[in-house]
Design an enzyme around this catalytic site. Structure first.
Site, PDB file in Angstrom:
ATOM      1  N   ASN A   1      -5.637  -9.341 -45.623  1.00  0.00           N
ATOM      2  CA  ASN A   1      -4.277  -9.808 -45.933  1.00  0.00           C
ATOM      3  C   ASN A   1      -4.289 -10.840 -47.057  1.00  0.00           C
ATOM      4  O   ASN A   1      -3.472 -10.792 -47.978  1.00  0.00           O
ATOM      5  CB  ASN A   1      -3.637 -10.407 -44.692  1.00  0.00           C
ATOM      6  CG  ASN A   1      -3.137  -9.348 -43.725  1.00  0.00           C
ATOM      7  OD1 ASN A   1      -2.857  -8.213 -44.127  1.00  0.00           O
ATOM      8  ND2 ASN A   1      -3.033  -9.689 -42.444  1.00  0.00           N
TER       9      ASN A   1
ATOM     10  N   ASP B   1      -0.948  -3.814 -43.869  1.00  0.00           N
ATOM     11  CA  ASP B   1      -0.208  -2.858 -43.036  1.00  0.00           C
ATOM     12  C   ASP B   1      -0.674  -1.435 -43.304  1.00  0.00           C
ATOM     13  O   ASP B   1      -0.802  -0.612 -42.391  1.00  0.00           O
ATOM     14  CB  ASP B   1       1.292  -2.982 -43.313  1.00  0.00           C
ATOM     15  CG  ASP B   1       1.866  -4.266 -42.732  1.00  0.00           C
ATOM     16  OD1 ASP B   1       3.001  -4.635 -43.103  1.00  0.00           O
ATOM     17  OD2 ASP B   1       1.188  -4.886 -41.888  1.00  0.00           O
TER      18      ASP B   1
ATOM     19  N   GLU C   1      -4.284  -6.501 -35.244  1.00  0.00           N
ATOM     20  CA  GLU C   1      -5.307  -5.590 -35.737  1.00  0.00           C
ATOM     21  C   GLU C   1      -6.154  -5.031 -34.606  1.00  0.00           C
ATOM     22  O   GLU C   1      -7.251  -4.514 -34.835  1.00  0.00           O
ATOM     23  CB  GLU C   1      -6.217  -6.335 -36.729  1.00  0.00           C
ATOM     24  CG  GLU C   1      -7.011  -7.513 -36.145  1.00  0.00           C
ATOM     25  CD  GLU C   1      -6.267  -8.821 -36.258  1.00  0.00           C
ATOM     26  OE1 GLU C   1      -5.026  -8.778 -36.340  1.00  0.00           O
ATOM     27  OE2 GLU C   1      -6.936  -9.879 -36.249  1.00  0.00           O
TER      28      GLU C   1
END
Length: 962
Positions: free
Chosen positions: A847, A856, A882
């Site tokens: 991220n 995503d 996750e």
């Protein structure tokens, strides 16, 4: 500090090695004892040791002018004047132990106290300083009082605490008291010897024409003789005469007496140290021999056979060490010994830098007749025709025979140099001479030939020679090893073993050659020419070994610059074969009787094994001998252990406190000690807290065990001890204790709370039902009107409630339902159900590095891969963030493991460039099985813990819950 002991310790004779057996058949010379000393610098409260005792739990006690010191082998603990102990003054004169783990303590100001286990029992005070105490076989107490006499307290007086004492002797200074095997009570005084319970109260020694002697001590020997120590010698007294123990003791002021387990007599003197009387011989130990002071006050033999000597200037302990060393002090010609060889089973020849010595039946002497010019000796070899070949440093090869040293060869007669470090008289009649500049062969006809590097040797510096069972000659040099075969010298590639170069010594056995090198002990297998190593990687703490010898039973002995090492013969083969990874060892240094831990090497033989089991070693300070037959005996004696203190949340438990610990107890610390004194620093420990630990916890040499955050409940603390490489002693030291629960942790409170909650819930539900009934009619019309809309919304809600919005995988709620139903069926039908919790490794970095949008996409990509696996046996879902879960049915543990490993590998190697350049992704998995738990919530917990462990172990791995 309050000391806590077990009240039922069974004491055996505690030994480090079998050589310390108290009943050894041979009395060793006084000079061969290993000596240790203590003074105030080492922790004693005072240097005058007035008395020594050992209680049956194993502790040693010392009486000084500054209190009583208790010793556990590591440290002293002091007991001084206090109302609790009943010690009126720190000045202590006497200590007397009994068979009930009790100790009588008395001294200045007449204070008397009795300590049993951990309890102090102050007694009635005597009128003056107490020199000695005796509790006789009938239970009466006799007290020797300075300047006043002997006070008698009958048993009835002691039991009722009523003073009915009387003076058995008056107006006299009494020193020591004794009850002999005939029940007679003796008192030694400044005015002679008295029998206190006989018809004749007259002084005893006067009848032997020994009047007015100051008698310090009395002893009954093993054969029933009475021995008295006086200001003018020690006398054996009988019915008809008194006999001086030894003429040399005439006029000697003797203060204390002791007979050891070998029936040797030990006598302490006022100004001349210690005298030992053995086999009608006198030996002395004084300050010149290391005694702290020549005024001896007390002597004791402990349970291990060591002799403790209390003097006016400190404490000494004499213990039997495994090694006996001969140096110049024992008439060896020189201290720096390079080589040693046995002549027969009674004598050895010792070569040093100052000449030759012969040790015959333990006595060393110059081996050169007429004190001829000494030589610096390097090496030895037995001559087939009698005598011993001698290699020297400056005079080449010589022959020792009939106490004569005869020159044979030097550089003038064909030796490349006069420095001869190895000799071999082989089975073919060849004499091999290893010098620092080549190898010389002299055959049976007298012809000589020199071999060097040009002839196939690895180097010209020859350090070791040996002949194997095939008749091949082995040569050890500074850069490798060669063996002489029918085709000449063949190099043995020891450099392939961790770059080994120096070959210092050989030991030959059928089929194998053992080589002491600078990289450990190398074994050469004659059958397949394979090399194996016993060295650092198998647990030996050193690389460089000088010599290896076999003791004839099961021990290989290795010499080094850092002491002598013993390893198990079979274990050494197992390590060399690769069947065993590590090897245990015993390490011997100066504390074991070596005058120097530096064993010499580079010339041969630097050690030799005799057929009678005696091993001899060349060292930098003398030649050392050990009887390997005693070492090989297994030690089965018990090692006394004491729990010395228990500290709970910083507060030490006292005698009166029960072992019930309060609720909220956070920290419990146990301090314990193995009461062995020979080599107390080597004692190893293990502990187990039953109720908390299932297995023993190794503590090494640490004497503290600490536990924190223990749950309420009952526990048992066990501690066991051993000397290195021996068996663990049984754990008789058990301390039981209970930690109380908090109010809310009590079972009855928890049950009451549950009942209250159930009643409350019942009331709330009943009230709610009544309200619902009132609303029922009103709701029916509304329900019917909205039925259609609700059905449509229900379908949408059901899909939303059970499906993850991002991945369109089932969500945690749906997976929980699957798992609970599947878990019940698995238990009912006895089939395997596996739960896998998967977590993307370092997902935050994805991220942070790429963006949340890329993150995503990465999750969706992984979800697509997992969705493709869904089927009859595998259910998958997004657990959150996750994390994903898999439920696998009817697969074996091995198949589940393989399945997860394949999945993990597939994820790791997948190409994610369509999501982001250089994007990689790995996962960690935790796996648990239904047969490991009783409910599915525990299955989730175990899988989660396995996942946590996979992360701790480095991520990108599958961890199966064990």
């Amino acid at each position: 500090m309050t000391l806590i002991h077990s009240s039922k310790i069974i004491i055996g004779v505690v030994l480090l090695y079998a050589f310390t057996l108290a009943h050894a058949s041979t009395t060793i010379p006084l000079t061969d004892y290993f000596k240790d000393t203590w003074s105030t610098h080492e922790g004693l409260p005072h240097n005058s040791i007035n008395a020594i005792a050992q209680t049956s739990d194993g502790y040693l006690w010392f009486a000084t002018w500054e209190g009583v010191a208790r010793y556990n082998g590591r440290e002293f603990r002091f007991y001084e004047r206090s109302s609790k102990t009943g010690i009126l003054d720190s000045g202590t004169r006497t200590l007397v132990s009994d068979t009930n783990n009790g100790l009588w303590i008395a001294g200045v100001r007449g204070g008397i106290t009795y300590r049993q286990g951990n309890n102090w029992q102050p007694q009635l005070t005597a009128p003056s300083m107490v020199n000695n105490i005796l509790k006789d076989s009938s239970g009466d107490l006799w007290i020797a009082v300075e300047g006043l006499g002997v006070l008698h307290r009958p048993k009835s007086s002691l039991e009722n605490s009523v003073s009915k004492e009387n003076w058995a002797l008056q107006n006299i200074s009494a020193n020591r008291l004794l009850e002999d095997s005939k029940g007679r009570i003796w008192a030694t005084t400044n005015k002679g010897l008295f029998q206190l319970n006989g018809n004749n109260k007259q002084e005893v020694l006067a009848r032997y024409n020994l009047p007015e002697l100051h008698v310090y001590a009395i002893l009954e020997t093993h054969n029933g003789q009475m021995l008295v120590a006086t200001e003018r010698g020690a006398y054996i007294i009988g019915d008809k005469r008194a006999t001086l123990l030894h003429p040399s003791l005439a006029g000697e002021a003797i203060t204390t007496l002791m007979e050891d387990d070998e029936h040797n007599l030990w006598l302490g003197t006022i100004k001349n140290g210690v005298v030992r009387f053995s086999n009608n011989q006198i030996e002395r130990l004084d300050t010149q021999s290391g005694l702290p002071n020549n005024r001896v006050l007390s002597i004791l033999e402990d349970l291990e056979g060591s002799i403790w000597i209390g003097t006016n200037g400190g404490l000494m302990r004499l213990r039997k060490a495994p090694f006996t060393t001969w140096t110049k002090k024992r008439r060896l010609v020189g201290n720096y010994v390079r080589s040693v060889i046995n002549i027969d089973n009674k004598s050895v020849l010792v070569g040093s830098s100052e000449g030759l010595s012969l040790i015959d039946q333990g006595i060393a002497q110059n081996a050169q007749a007429n004190n001829s010019s000494p030589v610096s000796v390097l090496s030895f070899a037995k001559r087939h025709d009698g005598g011993v070949w001698v290699g020297t440093y400056l005079k080449g090869l010589m022959l020792w025979k009939d106490q004569q040293l005869i020159p044979i060869l030097d550089h003038k007669k064909g030796l490349p140099t006069d420095e001869v470090r190895a000799i071999l008289d082989d089975s073919h009649g060849n004499l091999w001479i290893g010098t620092t500049n080549g190898l010389v062969q002299k055959n049976a006809s007298g012809q000589q030939k020199i071999f060097t590097r040009n002839d196939g040797l690895p180097d010209n510096y020859i350090m070791a020679l040996a002949e194997d069972d095939l008749g091949q000659v082995w040569v050890g040099t500074g850069v490798g090893v060669a063996k002489l075969t029918a085709n000449g010298f063949e190099l043995v590639p020891i450099h392939n073993i961790e770059n080994a170069e120096y070959a210092f010594g050989f030991w030959m056995e059928k089929g194998y050659v053992w080589i002491a090198t600078d990289r450990g002990l190398i074994r050469y297998d004659q059958k397949n020419a394979q090399l194996g190593l016993v060295g650092r990687r198998s647990g030996l703490p050193i690389d460089k070994l000088f010599q290896v010898i076999f003791d004839g039973t099961n021990g290989l002995w290795l010499t080094s610059n850092r002491g002598i090492w013993r390893i198990d013969y079979n274990a050494a083969h197992a390590v060399a074969d690769g069947r065993q990874n590590t090897i245990a060892f015993e390490h011997f240094t100066e504390s074991d009787g070596l005058a120097s831990a530096q064993a010499n090497g580079g010339s041969n033989p630097a050690a030799v094994a005799m057929d009678n089991g005696k091993l001899w070693f060349a060292t930098a300070k003398g030649v050392a001998m050990i009887d390997s037959s005693t070492i090989s005996q297994k030690n089965t004696a018990r090692l006394p252990i004491s729990i010395e203190s228990i500290v709970v949340d910083g507060v030490e438990l006292s005698n009166t406190q029960q072992n019930i610990l309060p609720a909220g107890t956070n920290r419990v610390i146990f301090n314990y000690a193995g009461l062995g004194y020979i080599l107390s620093s080597r004692i190893e420990y293990r502990t187990k807290l039953v109720g908390f630990e299932e297995n023993w916890a190794s503590r090494g040499k640490n004497t503290i065990a600490e536990y924190t955050n223990l749950e309420p409940g009952s526990y048992q603390f066990l501690v066991s001890a051993r000397y290195p490489y021996s068996d663990w002693n049984n754990a008789d030291q058990i301390y039981k204790f209970t930690i109380l629960p908090h109010f809310w942790q009590r079972l009855e409170v928890q049950i009451g709370l549950v009942v209250f909650v159930l009643i409350l819930l019942f009331g709330i539900i009943k009230w709610r039902l009544q309200r619902l009934q009132k609303s029922e009619l009103k709701l029916k019309a509304l329900v019917e009107k909205q039925t259609y809309e609700l059905r449509q919304q229900s379908k949408d809600f059901q899909r939303q409630a059970n499906e993850d919005e991002l991945t369109h995988l089932p969500n945690r709620r749906a997976f929980d339902k699957w798992l609970s139903e599947a878990f019940i069926k698995a238990k009912e039908n006895n089939i395997t159900l596996a739960l896998v919790i998967m977590d993307i490794d370092h997902f935050k970095k994805i991220n942070d590095h790429y963006s949340h949008l890329i993150g995503d996409k990465a999750i969706k990509s992984l979800a697509a891969k997992l969705r493709s696996l869904a089927g009859k046996k595998v259910h998958t879902a997004r657990w959150g963030g996750e994390e994903f879960t898999l439920m696998i049915k009817e697969m074996s543990e091995g198949d589940v493991t393989a399945y997860c490993e394949n999945l993990r590998h597939s994820i790791e190697t997948c190409d994610y460039n369509d999501i982001a350049p250089d994007l990689t992704m790995t996962v960690s998995m935790g796996v648990a099985f239904s047969h490991q738990v009783d409910n599915y919530s525990d299955l989730l917990r175990l899988a989660d813990q396995a996942l946590y462990k996979a992360k701790e172990q480095g991520r990108n791995r599958v961890e199966i819950w064990q």
